[in-house]
Design a protein around this motif. Structure first.
Motif, short mmCIF file in Angstrom:
data_model
loop_
_atom_site.label_atom_id
_atom_site.label_comp_id
_atom_site.label_asym_id
_atom_site.label_seq_id
_atom_site.Cartn_x
_atom_site.Cartn_y
_atom_site.Cartn_z
N LEU A 75 0.85 -1.13 -0.01
CA LEU A 75 0.15 0.05 -0.07
C LEU A 75 0.98 1.31 0.12
O LEU A 75 1.94 1.20 0.90
CB LEU A 75 -0.95 0.15 1.04
N ARG A 76 0.36 2.49 -0.81
CA ARG A 76 1.25 3.52 -0.76
C ARG A 76 0.11 4.67 -0.60
O ARG A 76 -0.83 4.49 -1.33
CB ARG A 76 1.87 3.80 -1.97
N TRP A 77 0.32 5.37 0.25
CA TRP A 77 -0.73 6.62 0.61
C TRP A 77 0.01 7.88 1.11
O TRP A 77 1.06 7.76 1.43
CB TRP A 77 -1.80 6.35 1.52
N SER A 78 -0.58 9.11 0.72
CA SER A 78 -0.03 10.47 1.31
C SER A 78 -0.67 11.13 2.17
O SER A 78 -1.82 11.01 2.30
CB SER A 78 0.20 11.09 -0.03
N ASP A 79 0.09 11.74 3.14
CA ASP A 79 -0.83 12.93 3.98
C ASP A 79 0.37 14.04 4.35
O ASP A 79 1.33 14.21 3.43
CB ASP A 79 -1.09 12.05 5.35
N TYR A 87 3.42 -2.89 3.59
CA TYR A 87 2.94 -4.32 3.21
C TYR A 87 1.66 -4.68 3.82
O TYR A 87 1.57 -4.29 5.01
CB TYR A 87 3.98 -5.32 2.96
N GLY A 88 0.61 -5.47 3.21
CA GLY A 88 -0.35 -5.86 4.10
C GLY A 88 -0.39 -7.36 3.40
O GLY A 88 -0.22 -7.98 2.31
N SER A 89 -0.98 -8.36 4.27
CA SER A 89 -1.14 -9.73 4.02
C SER A 89 -2.54 -9.85 3.90
O SER A 89 -3.58 -9.18 4.66
CB SER A 89 -0.85 -10.62 5.46
N VAL A 90 -3.16 -10.41 2.88
CA VAL A 90 -4.67 -10.47 2.43
C VAL A 90 -5.36 -11.74 3.34
O VAL A 90 -4.98 -12.75 3.55
CB VAL A 90 -4.58 -11.01 0.98
N LEU A 91 -6.38 -10.95 3.94
CA LEU A 91 -7.19 -11.75 4.82
C LEU A 91 -8.10 -12.36 3.95
O LEU A 91 -8.69 -13.46 4.24
CB LEU A 91 -7.64 -11.08 6.16
N LEU A 100 -7.12 -6.64 4.89
CA LEU A 100 -5.69 -6.54 4.84
C LEU A 100 -4.98 -6.63 6.48
O LEU A 100 -5.91 -5.93 7.28
CB LEU A 100 -4.97 -5.65 4.12
N ALA A 101 -4.36 -7.40 6.84
CA ALA A 101 -3.62 -7.24 7.99
C ALA A 101 -2.11 -6.53 7.73
O ALA A 101 -1.30 -6.95 7.05
CB ALA A 101 -3.34 -8.86 8.60
#
Length: 221
Positions: A75-79, A87-91, A100-101
């Motif tokens: 995941l990439r996001w801005s603030d 990174y996220g693990s797919v649930l 995601l976890a």
């Protein structure tokens, strides 16, 4: 900004960039880019907690299938603090919802006027009706991220923050830019107004010392 030490200075407009490991996650309403297997999509965060993120995903028609349960994606996001990656693990995923976890630490690519570093000092926040006590998690000449217990401060609220460093106190007008609740408390992001020269000098000193310490410990990249 009013202060116990009056002379003020204007912020330096020079942007700096740095990358640090932290424990950030996107907030509800944020839009994130998803990356996996040479594919890319977008998602809006519907729910966010320390254990799970729920996102409404929008995938291009020619993208590869999302990773199966147990797979990973980025995941990439801005603030206001910069660009974040995690990174996220797919649930699981179905009907356009992706669960995601969070997997491992996040990395923040800071693009800001000032470097931010892990510095802990006491602070008191006044919103005109109440006083909130807490401590900084990281600090720069442009703002701070702070732990404030279970209090709530709404984004865009203008407050006055008193930073206590040793025997010196600095009163700083701030704008709340982020409030992130956790199960054991909450974090708040504050953007400083113009700060006194004495406060800027104090912050630079503490940030520099923290950066040197982090680099010597191999924590700052």
């Amino acid at each position: 900004m009013t202060a116990d030490h009056p002379t003020s200075t204007q912020p330096d407009d020079t942007l700096v960039e740095d990358a640090v490991e932290d424990d950030r996650r996107p907030a509800r309403g944020d839009v994130a880019t998803l990356q996996w297997a040479l594919s890319r999509g977008q998602a809006r965060v519907l729910r966010a907690s320390e254990e799970q993120l729920v996102l409404a995903a929008v995938l291009p028609r020619n993208s590869r299938p999302l990773p199966p349960q147990g797979g990973r994606l980025k995941l990439r996001w801005s603030d206001v603090d910069g660009l974040h990656e995690r990174y996220g693990s797919v649930l699981g995923h179905s009907s356009g919802l992706l669960h995601l976890a969070p997997d491992g630490p996040s990395v923040t690519h800071q693009r800001r006027r000032f470097f931010r570093a892990p510095v802990t000092v006491d602070l008191t926040i006044h919103d005109g009706q109440r006083t909130v006590h807490g401590e900084t998690i990281d600090l720069s000449e442009g703002g701070t991220r702070a732990s404030i217990g279970h209090e709530t401060l709404l984004p865009s609220t203008h407050v006055t923050t008193t930073l206590t460093v040793g025997t010196a106190r600095y009163r700083v007008p701030c704008r709340v830019v982020r409030h992130t609740p956790h199960h054991d408390g909450a974090e708040v992001g504050l953007e400083f107004g113009p700060i006194p020269a004495s406060a800027a000098t104090m912050i630079r000193k503490h940030v520099f010392t923290a950066q040197v310490r982090a680099r010597s410990n191999g924590q700052h990249r």
